[in-house]
Write an enzyme that holds these catalytic residues in place. Structure first.
Site, short mmCIF file in Angstrom:
data_model
loop_
_atom_site.label_atom_id
_atom_site.label_comp_id
_atom_site.label_asym_id
_atom_site.label_seq_id
_atom_site.Cartn_x
_atom_site.Cartn_y
_atom_site.Cartn_z
N HIS A 19 -32.98 87.12 23.48
CA HIS A 19 -33.57 88.30 22.84
C HIS A 19 -35.06 88.40 23.16
O HIS A 19 -35.58 89.47 23.46
CB HIS A 19 -33.45 88.21 21.31
CG HIS A 19 -32.06 88.30 20.76
ND1 HIS A 19 -31.54 87.35 19.93
CD2 HIS A 19 -31.10 89.23 20.91
CE1 HIS A 19 -30.31 87.70 19.56
NE2 HIS A 19 -30.02 88.83 20.16
N LYS A 43 -20.16 93.01 9.97
CA LYS A 43 -20.41 91.77 10.69
C LYS A 43 -20.93 90.75 9.69
O LYS A 43 -22.00 90.94 9.11
CB LYS A 43 -21.51 92.02 11.75
CG LYS A 43 -21.00 92.05 13.17
CD LYS A 43 -22.20 92.01 14.11
CE LYS A 43 -21.82 92.05 15.55
NZ LYS A 43 -23.01 92.08 16.42
N ARG A 92 -25.69 91.12 29.50
CA ARG A 92 -25.42 89.77 29.96
C ARG A 92 -24.27 89.71 30.97
O ARG A 92 -24.29 88.94 31.89
CB ARG A 92 -25.06 88.85 28.78
CG ARG A 92 -26.27 88.37 28.03
CD ARG A 92 -25.88 87.86 26.68
NE ARG A 92 -25.34 88.96 25.88
CZ ARG A 92 -25.19 88.91 24.58
NH1 ARG A 92 -25.48 87.82 23.92
NH2 ARG A 92 -24.72 89.94 23.92
N SER A 130 -26.21 84.85 20.06
CA SER A 130 -26.37 84.28 18.72
C SER A 130 -25.07 83.58 18.30
O SER A 130 -25.10 82.54 17.65
CB SER A 130 -26.72 85.37 17.72
OG SER A 130 -27.91 86.00 18.08
P1 ADP Z 1 -25.75 88.82 20.11
O1 ADP Z 1 -25.31 88.57 18.70
O2 ADP Z 1 -24.61 89.06 21.05
O3 ADP Z 1 -26.75 87.85 20.63
P2 ADP Z 1 -27.36 91.13 19.24
O4 ADP Z 1 -26.64 92.25 18.59
O5 ADP Z 1 -28.26 90.34 18.38
O6 ADP Z 1 -26.38 90.24 20.07
O7 ADP Z 1 -28.17 91.65 20.52
C1 ADP Z 1 -29.12 92.64 20.54
C2 ADP Z 1 -29.35 93.00 21.99
O8 ADP Z 1 -29.86 91.88 22.71
C3 ADP Z 1 -28.08 93.43 22.76
O9 ADP Z 1 -28.43 94.46 23.65
C4 ADP Z 1 -27.69 92.19 23.50
O10 ADP Z 1 -26.96 92.50 24.66
C5 ADP Z 1 -29.07 91.63 23.84
N1 ADP Z 1 -29.00 90.20 24.10
C6 ADP Z 1 -28.60 89.22 23.28
N2 ADP Z 1 -28.67 88.02 23.90
C7 ADP Z 1 -29.12 88.26 25.16
C8 ADP Z 1 -29.38 87.45 26.31
N3 ADP Z 1 -29.16 86.14 26.29
N4 ADP Z 1 -29.83 88.05 27.42
C9 ADP Z 1 -30.01 89.38 27.44
N5 ADP Z 1 -29.78 90.20 26.42
C10 ADP Z 1 -29.33 89.67 25.29
#
Ligand code: ADP
Length: 162
Positions: A19, A43, A92, A130
């Site tokens: 993130h 969620k 990703r 996450s």
């Molecule tokens: P997650 O729970 O899958 O980590 P979130 O809803 O918190 O996802 O993610 C918010 C945004 O950040 C989304 O667009 C997600 O694709 C992006 N994101 C999460 N982890 C990564 C990563 N490792 N690399 C790139 N983008 C990411």
């Protein structure tokens, strides 16, 4: 000149280096980025919205160009409320793409002024989410390579209490 502001929405439960990488790259393109925690009741989150905000705050080292907020309901409505029509999302894998493509298309349909900008994950973080972090941390596995120290500590505390 008007400030260019983007919204970076997500669950951030908890924030990871994946993130943060997208956030820092977003700040190269926009004057300000609003990290907007989606308060999605469907969620089941590990951290409360307030805890997630606090972890984000501690992970960005007082960067004034980052605003931390949360929202309920539709992203299109939030984007309108804060008057920032650009949304940043990270990609990703192909599996992310399908969902993101549908969401971005639906959002644009609901608000034609809204645009979603996708940034490819960095090679070091393409497998970091996450969800996977929580799975590893739950069994006391090492996560400090993928999350800020304060997040690693909070994960440890959370799972010790469970
Ligand atoms: P997650 O729970 O899958 O980590 P979130 O809803 O918190 O996802 O993610 C918010 C945004 O950040 C989304 O667009 C997600 O694709 C992006 N994101 C999460 N982890 C990564 C990563 N490792 N690399 C790139 N983008 C990411």
């Amino acid at each position: 000149m008007k400030e260019k502001v983007a919204v970076y929405p997500g669950s951030f439960d908890p924030i990871t280096f994946g993130h943060l990488d997208i956030l820092h790259r977003g700040l190269e393109l926009f004057d300000k980025v609003i990290v907007a925690i989606a308060n999605n009741i469907e969620k089941k989150a590990l951290f409360t919205v307030e805890e997630r905000k606090d972890l984000i705050r501690k992970s960005i080292n007082g960067n004034d160009n980052v605003i931390i907020d949360s929202f309920d309901g539709l992203l299109v409505d939030y984007v309108k409320k804060v008057n920032a029509p650009f949304v940043i999302r990270g990609l990703r894998a192909m599996s992310d793409f399908e969902f993101e493509f549908q969401m971005a298309s639906m959002n644009r349909n609901l608000n034609p002024h809204m645009d979603t900008l996708f940034m490819m994950t960095s090679k070091d973080y393409f497998f970091v989410s996450s969800r996977t972090i929580k799975e590893v941390a739950q069994f006391n596995g090492p996560v400090s390579e993928f999350v800020p120290e304060v997040v690693a500590l909070s994960l440890k505390e959370k799972f010790q209490r469970k």
